[in-house]
Write a protein that holds these residues in place. Structure first.
Motif, PDB file in Angstrom:
ATOM      1  N   ARG A 182       0.748  -1.133   0.021  1.00  0.00           N
ATOM      2  CA  ARG A 182       0.086  -0.015  -0.025  1.00  0.00           C
ATOM      3  C   ARG A 182       0.903   1.406  -0.082  1.00  0.00           C
ATOM      4  NH1 ARG A 182      -5.625  -0.342   1.769  1.00  0.00           N
ATOM      5  NH2 ARG A 182      -5.966  -2.843   1.620  1.00  0.00           N
ATOM      6  N   ALA A 183       1.898   1.517   0.798  1.00  0.00           N
ATOM      7  CA  ALA A 183       2.883   2.449   0.790  1.00  0.00           C
ATOM      8  C   ALA A 183       3.466   2.665  -0.509  1.00  0.00           C
ATOM      9  CB  ALA A 183       3.881   2.395   1.629  1.00  0.00           C
ATOM     10  N   MET A 184       3.665   1.482  -1.270  1.00  0.00           N
ATOM     11  CA  MET A 184       4.245   1.801  -2.753  1.00  0.00           C
ATOM     12  C   MET A 184       3.206   2.316  -3.459  1.00  0.00           C
ATOM     13  SD  MET A 184       6.793   1.589  -4.498  1.00  0.00           S
ATOM     14  CE  MET A 184       8.162   0.013  -3.983  1.00  0.00           C
ATOM     15  N   ALA A 185       1.819   1.910  -3.187  1.00  0.00           N
ATOM     16  CA  ALA A 185       0.774   2.371  -4.155  1.00  0.00           C
ATOM     17  C   ALA A 185       0.490   3.698  -3.950  1.00  0.00           C
ATOM     18  CB  ALA A 185      -0.363   1.582  -3.922  1.00  0.00           C
ATOM     19  N   LEU A 186       0.803   4.117  -2.591  1.00  0.00           N
ATOM     20  CA  LEU A 186       0.590   5.701  -2.277  1.00  0.00           C
ATOM     21  C   LEU A 186       1.550   6.359  -3.104  1.00  0.00           C
ATOM     22  CD1 LEU A 186      -0.825   7.944  -0.374  1.00  0.00           C
ATOM     23  CD2 LEU A 186       0.925   7.259   1.201  1.00  0.00           C
ATOM     24  N   TYR A 187       2.808   5.681  -3.083  1.00  0.00           N
ATOM     25  CA  TYR A 187       3.985   6.640  -3.610  1.00  0.00           C
ATOM     26  C   TYR A 187       3.666   6.736  -5.254  1.00  0.00           C
ATOM     27  CZ  TYR A 187       8.578   7.544  -5.824  1.00  0.00           C
ATOM     28  OH  TYR A 187       9.444   7.928  -6.555  1.00  0.00           O
ATOM     29  N   LEU A 217       2.605  10.284  -7.616  1.00  0.00           N
ATOM     30  CA  LEU A 217       3.386  10.498  -8.999  1.00  0.00           C
ATOM     31  C   LEU A 217       2.194  10.892 -10.075  1.00  0.00           C
ATOM     32  CD1 LEU A 217       6.419   8.501  -9.000  1.00  0.00           C
ATOM     33  CD2 LEU A 217       6.378  10.819  -8.762  1.00  0.00           C
ATOM     34  N   GLY A 218       1.027  10.243  -9.716  1.00  0.00           N
ATOM     35  CA  GLY A 218      -0.176  10.409 -10.744  1.00  0.00           C
ATOM     36  C   GLY A 218       0.314   9.302 -11.959  1.00  0.00           C
ATOM     37  N   ASP A 268       5.276  -0.376 -17.091  1.00  0.00           N
ATOM     38  CA  ASP A 268       6.649  -0.216 -17.259  1.00  0.00           C
ATOM     39  C   ASP A 268       6.764   1.099 -16.306  1.00  0.00           C
ATOM     40  OD1 ASP A 268       6.661  -2.037 -19.186  1.00  0.00           O
ATOM     41  OD2 ASP A 268       6.422  -0.846 -20.686  1.00  0.00           O
ATOM     42  N   LYS A 269       6.080   1.819 -16.279  1.00  0.00           N
ATOM     43  CA  LYS A 269       6.341   3.083 -15.246  1.00  0.00           C
ATOM     44  C   LYS A 269       6.325   2.871 -13.925  1.00  0.00           C
ATOM     45  CE  LYS A 269       5.359   7.794 -16.925  1.00  0.00           C
ATOM     46  NZ  LYS A 269       4.248   8.165 -17.787  1.00  0.00           N
ATOM     47  N   ILE A 270       5.421   2.005 -13.611  1.00  0.00           N
ATOM     48  CA  ILE A 270       5.509   1.514 -12.177  1.00  0.00           C
ATOM     49  C   ILE A 270       6.758   0.828 -11.808  1.00  0.00           C
ATOM     50  CG2 ILE A 270       4.526  -0.133 -10.673  1.00  0.00           C
ATOM     51  CD1 ILE A 270       1.742   0.370 -12.054  1.00  0.00           C
ATOM     52  N   ALA A 271       7.349  -0.014 -12.838  1.00  0.00           N
ATOM     53  CA  ALA A 271       8.706  -0.804 -12.289  1.00  0.00           C
ATOM     54  C   ALA A 271       9.866   0.232 -12.526  1.00  0.00           C
ATOM     55  CB  ALA A 271       8.906  -1.854 -13.691  1.00  0.00           C
ATOM     56  N   LYS A 272       9.832   1.305 -13.053  1.00  0.00           N
ATOM     57  CA  LYS A 272      10.712   2.296 -13.204  1.00  0.00           C
ATOM     58  C   LYS A 272      10.468   3.288 -11.758  1.00  0.00           C
ATOM     59  CE  LYS A 272      12.202   3.432 -17.732  1.00  0.00           C
ATOM     60  NZ  LYS A 272      11.099   3.611 -18.778  1.00  0.00           N
ATOM     61  N   ALA A 273       9.251   3.851 -11.501  1.00  0.00           N
ATOM     62  CA  ALA A 273       9.037   4.583 -10.573  1.00  0.00           C
ATOM     63  C   ALA A 273       9.400   3.932  -9.229  1.00  0.00           C
ATOM     64  CB  ALA A 273       7.650   5.010 -10.322  1.00  0.00           C
ATOM     65  N   CYS A 274       8.985   2.552  -8.994  1.00  0.00           N
ATOM     66  CA  CYS A 274       9.185   1.982  -7.776  1.00  0.00           C
ATOM     67  C   CYS A 274      10.817   2.066  -7.053  1.00  0.00           C
ATOM     68  CB  CYS A 274       8.643   0.410  -7.714  1.00  0.00           C
ATOM     69  SG  CYS A 274       9.885  -0.935  -8.354  1.00  0.00           S
TER      70      CYS A 274
END
Ligand code: DC
Length: 220
Positions: free
Chosen positions: A40-45, A49-50, A57-63
């Motif tokens: 959930r904390a990762m999801a909040l992040y 970020l929007g 792909d964006k999720i993999a990079k952003a995390c």
């Protein structure tokens, strides 16, 4: 070398995992580790970020930029996201829904599984989640698959919201639960499954005390 005692509790959303895991942890004087809160904390992040839930792909990079860690304050698990205590923001439907998508991304899982294994290695833990017995701690001493009917789970969630003074729609909640179960059970990576050697407990018609007692018996 002393061995840490690990209890793994997996199951679908709303089965009562966290309530039960906390009780078992308190009885045994173990640490409770809520892995859903990490997702959930990762999801909040990602929400902040929007990033779109569909954009793997964006999720993999952003995390990679999210530093998630946990601490214990007065016995409570506190999740830190880049140093900020985000506990107060984690338990919303919006965050839960995003977590259900972002937790399907392997890069997110790798990062959080590593943190979970580190904790369990050195500490006696009761850890709850979806893949604890199957992936995170395959050698756990006790493995439980805790479930309940979608209707029971929706009613519990509904009561929680009503008690908080929020409005809630029981049918919508049950629908969301069914959809989330489907995503959690059918994703490609680490889907929710009952591990072969896990003990099945259906809490639909059991009290919190009864479920807790069954798990404590398994620990003995
Ligand atoms: O248990 P929860 O509702 O706090 O979990 C939030 C989301 O995180 C849920 O959709 C499934 C995911 N999750 C996971 O994939 N693996 C875990 N070990 C724990 C949670």
């Amino acid at each position: 070398m002393s061995h840490s005692f690990n209890v793994a509790i997996d199951g679908p959303a709303g089965a009562g995992k966290s309530t039960i895991a906390k009780r078992v942890a308190r009885e045994k004087n173990y640490i409770y580790v809520d892995t859903g809160a990490m997702y959930r904390a990762m999801a909040l992040y990602l929400l902040r970020l929007g990033v779109s839930p569909e954009d793997s792909d964006k999720i993999a990079k952003a995390c990679m930029q999210a530093d998630i860690s946990i601490e214990y304050q007065k016995g409570e698990q506190v999740v830190l996201l880049n140093g900020e205590n985000v506990n107060a923001f984690l338990r919303t439907e919006e965050v839960g829904n995003m977590a259900s998508y972002s937790s399907a991304v392997p890069a997110v899982r790798e990062k959080l599984v590593e943190l979970q294994r580190k904790l369990a290695k050195t500490t006696d833990v009761v850890m709850d989640g979806r893949d604890i017995a199957s992936v995170v701690l395959p050698d756990a001493d006790v493995k439980v698959y805790l479930t309940a009917s979608s209707h029971t789970r929706a009613k519990r969630r509904y009561m929680e919201l009503i008690e908080k003074g929020e409005t809630a729609d029981l049918e919508k909640i049950e629908q969301d639960i069914i959809e989330r179960d489907y995503r959690d059970m059918h994703r490609e990576h680490s889907p929710l499954v009952q591990a072969e050697d896990a003990v099945l407990i259906d809490s639909s018609n059991l009290t919190i005390e009864e479920v807790t007692e069954r798990i404590l018996a398994l620990c003995r």
